[in-house]
Design an enzyme around this catalytic site. Structure first.
Site, mmCIF file in Angstrom:
data_model
loop_
_atom_site.group_PDB
_atom_site.id
_atom_site.type_symbol
_atom_site.label_atom_id
_atom_site.label_comp_id
_atom_site.label_asym_id
_atom_site.label_seq_id
_atom_site.Cartn_x
_atom_site.Cartn_y
_atom_site.Cartn_z
ATOM 1 N N GLU A 84 0.807 -1.223 0.000
ATOM 2 C CA GLU A 84 0.000 0.000 0.000
ATOM 3 C C GLU A 84 0.841 1.276 0.000
ATOM 4 O O GLU A 84 0.328 2.352 -0.320
ATOM 5 C CB GLU A 84 -0.910 0.014 1.237
ATOM 6 C CG GLU A 84 -1.985 -1.053 1.256
ATOM 7 C CD GLU A 84 -3.186 -0.693 0.394
ATOM 8 O OE1 GLU A 84 -3.187 0.402 -0.205
ATOM 9 O OE2 GLU A 84 -4.102 -1.512 0.306
ATOM 10 N N GLU A 115 8.152 -22.048 6.246
ATOM 11 C CA GLU A 115 8.506 -21.116 7.308
ATOM 12 C C GLU A 115 9.527 -21.713 8.282
ATOM 13 O O GLU A 115 10.119 -20.992 9.083
ATOM 14 C CB GLU A 115 7.264 -20.648 8.055
ATOM 15 C CG GLU A 115 6.582 -21.679 8.913
ATOM 16 C CD GLU A 115 5.373 -21.106 9.635
ATOM 17 O OE1 GLU A 115 5.278 -21.335 10.853
ATOM 18 O OE2 GLU A 115 4.532 -20.437 8.988
#
Length: 313
Positions: A84, A115
């Site tokens: 953003e 992960e």
């Protein structure tokens, strides 16, 4: 703390531990209680968030990059905030990196096993080259995710300023960070699903962190996004409204100022205020390090004295 009735005994017990319930209203209340705790945890970390934001702004102003790192739902929260920034604050996309296990080609396909790959985490930072001028924002609910911890540690060894965001005080991520943001959001209503309350806390903390950085950079004025990238009809209309609101001019005058400024809100605000040209507006903003209020103050003082921003240069 919200308590729920035990399915076996009918007695009340804490959170949702060991509870089986089909009552949607009761479970919804439990979730809302956990979200309230999550936001409270962000409030408790507000000072640490503000301090980190100031450092991030200084790094950005000096030409450094912002690197967002994480795995699973924490990685997606970090990636969402990073994505953003160019649109909201006009930040250069080339100076923002997102590091997820397996890369960012398919960010919505979460590979749980990835992960655990600490080697990949370290390698991800090596691939970014020189990090000595950069900041790394690393997010992990547990604070012990191998990929994220290894990435943060490698980044710090390579000279980056590391911000760690996690939910456990004794976690390796927070212990190894230059700036630690602890979000003690508590147990999840849906136990173990950190995309919920923990995710809400992470999103709020990341939003505060990047927005406070934007404020320090002069990209927020009167609560408005004055450095937004107006690349569609909706945002062009928003830019016009921002100029009209700040400069106190008509929509038509705001539109004319934006046209002269090539769509850039900050210089358009100065032009709408009476600055003679785009080049002069840009000079005043540069002298004020991008802050509209300071640029207007400087321009007014020097206008009275008959001077321009580059007088004597």
């Amino acid at each position: 703390m919200l308590v729920l009735p035990s399915a076996e005994t009918g007695e009340r017990c804490g959170d949702t531990a060991d509870i089986v319930t089909t009552d949607e209203a009761v479970f919804a209340d439990a979730m809302l209680a956990s979200y309230r705790r999550a936001i409270a945890s962000v409030a408790a970390a507000s000072k640490d968030i503000r301090t980190a934001a100031l450092r991030l702004a200084a790094i950005w102003r000096a030409g450094g990059r912002l690197v967002f790192a994480g795995a699973g739902s924490s990685g997606l929260a970090a990636a969402a905030d990073a994505a953003e920034l160019p649109g909201t604050f006009g930040l250069d996309q080339s100076r923002i990196a997102i590091v997820l296990p397996g890369g960012t080609a398919e960010p919505f396909r979460i590979d749980g096993a990835a992960e655990d790959d600490a080697v990949a985490g370290e390698r991800s930072m090596t691939e970014l080259g020189d990090l000595s001028r950069d900041a790394v924002i690393a997010v992990s609910a547990s604070g012990s995710t191998p990929f994220t911890v290894a990435a943060a540690a490698a980044a710090r060894r390579r000279g980056a300023f590391v911000v760690g965001i996690a939910h456990h005080p004794a976690s390796p991520l927070l212990a190894g960070a230059d700036a630690s943001i602890l979000l003690e959001s508590g147990e999840e209503a849906l136990r173990g699903s950190t995309r919920l309350a923990a995710g809400a806390a992470q999103k709020a903390a990341l939003g505060m962190l990047s927005s406070l950085m934007g404020l320090e950079l002069g990209h927020i004025h009167q609560g408005l996004m004055v450095n937004l990238k107006a690349d569609n009809a909706k945002l062009r209309e928003r830019a016009r409204g921002i100029v009209a609101s700040i400069a106190g001019v008509s929509d038509a005058k705001a539109a004319a100022a934006l046209l002269e400024a090539g769509g850039d809100v900050k210089p358009a605000v100065l032009i709408a205020h009476g600055i003679a040209s785009m080049s002069e507006a840009v000079n005043w903003l540069a002298a004020a390090e991008g802050r509209i209020d300071d640029a207007l103050r400087r321009a007014k003082v020097n206008e009275i004295e008959g001077e321009g921003p580059n007088k004597g240069a």
